[in-house]
Design an enzyme around this catalytic site. Sequence first.
Site: not given
Ligand SMILES: [Zn+2]
Length: 422
Positions: A302, A59, A176
């Site tokens: 992640d 991210h 997810h």
């Molecule tokens: Zn996730």
Amino acid sequence: MNDLIIRHGHVIDPANQVDVVRDLFVRDGKIAAEPAPGATVVDAKGLVVTPGLIDMHVHLREPGRSDKETIETGTRGAAMGGFTSVVCMPNTSPAADNSGTIALIKQRAATVGLVNVLPAGAITKNLEGKELAPIGSLKRAGVVAISDDGYCVQNSELMRGATQYAKMFNLPVLDHCEDTNLTADAVAHEGYWNTVLGLHGWPSAAEEIIVARDVVLAELADWHIHCQHLSSAGSVRIVREAKRRGVKISAEACPHHFTLTDECLKGYDTNFKMNPPLRTQHDADALIEGLADGTIEAIASDHAPHCPYEKEVEFDKAPFGILGLETELALSLALVHKKALTLPQLVEKFTAGPARILRVNKGTLSVGTDADITLMDPAREWTYDVHQTASLSRNTPFHGWKLKGKAVMTIVAGRIVWQEKS
Ligand SMILES: [Zn+2]
């Protein structure tokens, strides 16, 4: 320009079954069979030389949350961690559910010019799980996959449609896996520790039900669904059985899920709060087994930066997620040190594995491909100091950890984008 001779390194290139000490040549930013005249010599004696590492789950927070991370700081952390390519998730603001946002991300990444940023586009508009995003135009804008990461499409009919569209555009669907009816208010693995600590439980079943659904949908659409950040033993079993039957399903694991357990929550430190949650030793062992037998084809971080003020709240209220890019390789090399995986096996989880899932011509040292290369010292001992991080955030449970193994040089298209100061 961008000509290198990387001398006497231990070259491990799983895509080509190479595991030998030899020189590696870079010419005009590509892997070459012969050295270029006047090329810069890099001494790699005693080092392992691999295809540039790929992290298929990060991210970068830009656009929208540049207080947590930017494309510049996130990709600098990636380079420091040995990564030459990262796949950034679409839960930005605005969401990466349209070609304009994808163009912006690509343009920012090109300006920063550190590592390859491969964007994932959204499955549904604004990641709301209600209406499909324009998958064809996302593909034309350059996404390598679609994902609603952070959220899970609960409507199986919609997910079926997404998978069928993704097939038309040759894109993997990254899921997810979370049945949100089973995780309302949940913050910790449902088991012993959440009961002792009085935290709302997050059953493994919430993940496993969706992993099982995705197996069925992948089979129905005859297309590839990739399960992100597997955390439970049951999920590993479901993926293993499905792969055996030839279903187009794949999976990744994150270092925190095979390194830590829910017992870590004892101190209510929000740096141990992630989605999916840390589970038991049994689950961690199952993930490692899944990596060893090929059920899990990739390791991903992640990487999820959050501001200190967001994490410095009650456990229930803190956002999910931790930093990962700079600790990921060392935490994963621990599996090699304890002989759970061989070094070539581990390198594959960061190179040929994710490249295969993403259908990108990366993760290899084949002659003619982009000279994305990582030099690492698997035996180097070091202490992770979060105050030295490239990230704008500090949310890590690994600050102060003594680690073994480290990237020392990161090369993107023949250009050294980061190297450890000696
Ligand atoms: Zn996730």
